[in-house]
Design an enzyme around this catalytic site. Structure first.
Site, short mmCIF file in Angstrom:
data_model
loop_
_atom_site.label_atom_id
_atom_site.label_comp_id
_atom_site.label_asym_id
_atom_site.label_seq_id
_atom_site.Cartn_x
_atom_site.Cartn_y
_atom_site.Cartn_z
N GLU A 1 -19.74 2.54 0.93
CA GLU A 1 -19.03 1.85 -0.16
C GLU A 1 -19.89 1.62 -1.39
O GLU A 1 -19.37 1.52 -2.50
CB GLU A 1 -18.46 0.52 0.33
CG GLU A 1 -17.33 0.66 1.35
CD GLU A 1 -17.83 0.93 2.77
OE1 GLU A 1 -19.05 0.80 3.01
OE2 GLU A 1 -17.01 1.28 3.63
N ARG B 1 0.82 -1.21 0.00
CA ARG B 1 0.00 0.00 0.00
C ARG B 1 0.86 1.27 0.00
O ARG B 1 0.44 2.30 -0.53
CB ARG B 1 -1.00 -0.01 1.16
CG ARG B 1 -0.37 -0.22 2.52
CD ARG B 1 -1.43 -0.56 3.56
NE ARG B 1 -0.82 -0.92 4.82
CZ ARG B 1 -1.11 -0.33 5.98
NH1 ARG B 1 -2.00 0.62 6.04
NH2 ARG B 1 -0.51 -0.73 7.09
N ASP C 1 -7.74 -7.04 14.03
CA ASP C 1 -9.13 -6.62 13.81
C ASP C 1 -10.09 -7.82 13.84
O ASP C 1 -11.29 -7.65 14.00
CB ASP C 1 -9.26 -5.86 12.49
CG ASP C 1 -8.82 -4.41 12.62
OD1 ASP C 1 -8.82 -3.90 13.76
OD2 ASP C 1 -8.46 -3.80 11.61
N SER D 1 -5.17 4.56 5.63
CA SER D 1 -4.81 3.14 5.64
C SER D 1 -4.50 2.60 4.25
O SER D 1 -3.63 1.76 4.09
CB SER D 1 -5.94 2.31 6.24
OG SER D 1 -6.16 2.68 7.57
#
Lengths: 320, 286
Positions: A62, A14, A121, A41
């Site tokens: 989204e 990323r 998470d 992120s």
């Protein structure tokens, strides 16, 4: 040759994504980037900083993200839309189908936080089904780069292909295993290590783990061929068949469910072209758990030891 | 052209096309097509929408998206009347064969975008799966604003359709970004496939909801031509906010036995019903 993969330099895909977006933004004024409140992120915030006019944050929405992306693409723009893999591919799947895939729109869906290495998470955020969901859509290309070198090559190649792409990244830093002069080609796999006893066809972070495994098994006299299959759709049928014919046993390895992903794609090719012993290595038909990334990977069997077991299983089937 | 009698004459012709298409295909959605057609007639033939049927990809054109894509007969009849497609192509509605480059029909049950291999010229989005049109319109409107183009984007939603959550994600975003080149029209015919919108899941008050999201809202009778004209003018003149026109309409409008009957949402007339409908429409009852 023995290499300890863990000693190689590492980089998060990323981070590369954010950097390459800015590079592309400089040469392509037609491009826009969208995110859904995860731009730090996903690293799309780097594009936001460089080109504030061409970045749109849709908030935590989204479905709207995909709809707006489609609207931009309908007007002829090259669009990047990013979020975590779970929210980018799962939540708006039907809108992706109806708008992006059906109309073959020039939209690159670039997902971060794919797979179980999202770690702490927990299961809610661990996307192990996205390759499957995206692969089944007509017109959709699916790419899972193995390291940041490949990520850069992939982006710079597919940016100019006016088709839908789903590109999947993990959150963690991955060891850099691809040569700097490597050129990504859509629909082509890459042989990282030649071998004669068993073929390991892997994608994403599992490519580096496969390479490490191959080096370690070499000491036991097992000669493993390692193939990086970043282009999952279209897939390199020729290379799969060629390698399978040579070794007589194939193990697929992915940070994804064993159902529907790379393993299934390879199984489809092999069963149609040259039935071969096949063992699929990946997340079993289960949900994940919370924990530090590499511990969760270990618990899910996505480790050198886990892959060794699968390779031994394939070899035992071969000798029967 | 703002001659209301001429516009009404066009709408009558389009209603006949709609009923004929659905009858020929023995499939399709007459109710919501008939409720929408007066508004579409004013938009396309009343001088509001800027378009060139000979150049469907003209960059500066206004866009219209039929988000309630099941009302495709209304859109197709308009596109034929406007000159995007030959009138005889209407006979290929919902049929396998047609005018696409590969020989298949371009007039699918729900419209496909003109860039789609089976898309119809003049269709600005692929719709039919409900709730998506407003988001797409936003993308087009933002893209136009970014390119400093002055085109406007219109999108028609159904009142039942806005039960979809995505339409409120979009409403929130458009208000936030003050998209005054965007105009949504809610074809508020009060009926969805299973019955009365108020009884299934009430979405009213619609106007208050859009206002709360920062929109300019106008409420009209969607069959009153002067009110439709005034509403479009008001939308164009509204700066700093997107506009929603909540148009109160009658499902099945123009065919007496279809009016206000949810059973005509997605059912084709039989021969007797078709002839009765034609008689009513040619007699000029609308």
């Amino acid at each position: 040759m023995t290499i300890d993969i863990s000693s190689l330099p590492k980089k998060a895909l990323r981070d590369t994504y954010g950097e390459v977006l800015v590079e592309l933004g400089k040469i392509d004024p037609n491009m826009v980037v969208l995110d859904a409140d995860l731009s730090e992120s996903t690293r799309t915030h780097k594009f936001h900083e460089a080109f504030p006019d061409r970045f749109f944050n849709v908030g935590i929405a989204e479905q709207n993200l995909i709809g707006i992306a489609a609207g931009f693409a309908y007007t002829g723009r090259t669009v990047y839309a990013s979020s975590f893999a779970i929210f980018l591919s799962g939540r708006p799947w039907e809108i992706i189908r109806q708008q992006i895939a059906y109309n073959k729109l020039n939209i690159k869906l670039v997902a971060s936080h794919g797979g179980v290495s999202v770690g702490q998470d927990g299961a809610s955020h661990q996307m192990n089904e996205d390759i499957s969901l995206m692969r089944t859509l007509p017109n959709m290309n699916v790419i899972v780069p193995a390291d940041s070198v490949e990520m850069e090559k992939v982006l710079k190649k597919v940016h100019w292909i006016k088709e839908p792409f789903y590109i999947r990244m993990g959150r963690e830093k991955f060891p850099i295993i691809m040569p700097q002069d490597y050129e990504f080609e859509l629909g082509k796999g890459y042989v990282l290590k030649e071998g004669s006893d068993v073929s390991v066809i892997a994608c994403g972070v599992m490519v580096s783990i496969a390479l490490q495994t191959a080096y370690e098994l070499e000491k036991e006299g097992i000669d493993v061929e390692v193939i990086n299959m970043a282009s999952i759709k279209p897939i390199d049928r020729e290379l799969i068949v060629q390698s399978a014919r040579k070794t007589g046993a194939v193990v697929t390895s992915e940070e994804h469910s064993v159902i529907g992903g790379l393993g299934s794609a390879v199984a489809e090719v092999l069963s149609e072209e040259c039935p071969t012993i096949l063992v699929r290595h990946g997340v079993e038909d289960r949900f994940g758990i919370s924990g530090p990334a590499w511990e969760v990977m270990e618990e899910m069997g996505l480790s050198v030891e886990g892959l060794k077991n699968k390779i031994r299983l394939a070899l035992s089937k071969k000798t029967k | 052209m703002r001659d209301i009698n001429k516009l009404k004459e066009i709408a009558r012709e389009l209603r006949i096309d709609i009923i004929t298409m659905v009858y020929n295909a023995q499939s399709g959605h007459p109710g919501g097509s008939l409720s929408a057609i007066d508004i579409l007639t004013v938009l396309y033939f009343g001088g509001f929408l800027r378009y060139d049927p000979k150049n469907p990809w003209w960059e500066d054109r206004d866009r219209f998206i039929l988000s309630k894509g099941h009302a495709s007969p209304a859109l197709y009849s308009v596109l034929a009347k406007a000159g995007y497609i030959p009138k005889q192509e209407l006979q290929t509605y919902r049929k396998t064969k047609g005018f696409a480059p590969d020989g298949y029909s371009r007039l699918q049950g729900h419209p496909a975008w003109q860039g789609n291999k089976h898309g119809v010229p003049g269709a600005e989005a692929s719709t039919g799966s409900l709730g998506q049109g407003l988001s797409i319109a936003i993308g087009q409107a933002l893209s136009g604003r970014l390119a400093k183009k002055d085109y406007r984007v219109y999108v028609m939603l159904g009142d039942g359709e806005i039960q979809e959550g995505m339409s409120w994600e979009a409403a929130m975003f458009a208000g936030h970004h003050k998209l005054d080149n965007l105009c949504a029209i809610v074809d508020n015919n009060n009926l969805q496939i299973d019955g009365d919108v108020r009884q299934i899941v009430n979405i009213h008050p619609i106007v208050d909801k859009y206002k709360a999201f920062g929109w300019h809202a106008i409420e009209i009778d969607g069959h009153d031509y002067q009110q439709i004209i005034n509403a479009f003018e008001e939308a164009i003149n509204t700066k700093g906010k997107p506009t929603v026109i909540v148009a109160h309409t009658v499902k099945g409008k123009g065919v007496s036995f279809m009016e206000n009957n949810f059973k005509w949402h997605g059912v084709a007339p039989n021969k007797d019903q078709y002839e009765k409908a034609l008689l009513e429409l040619t007699a000029g009852g609308v």
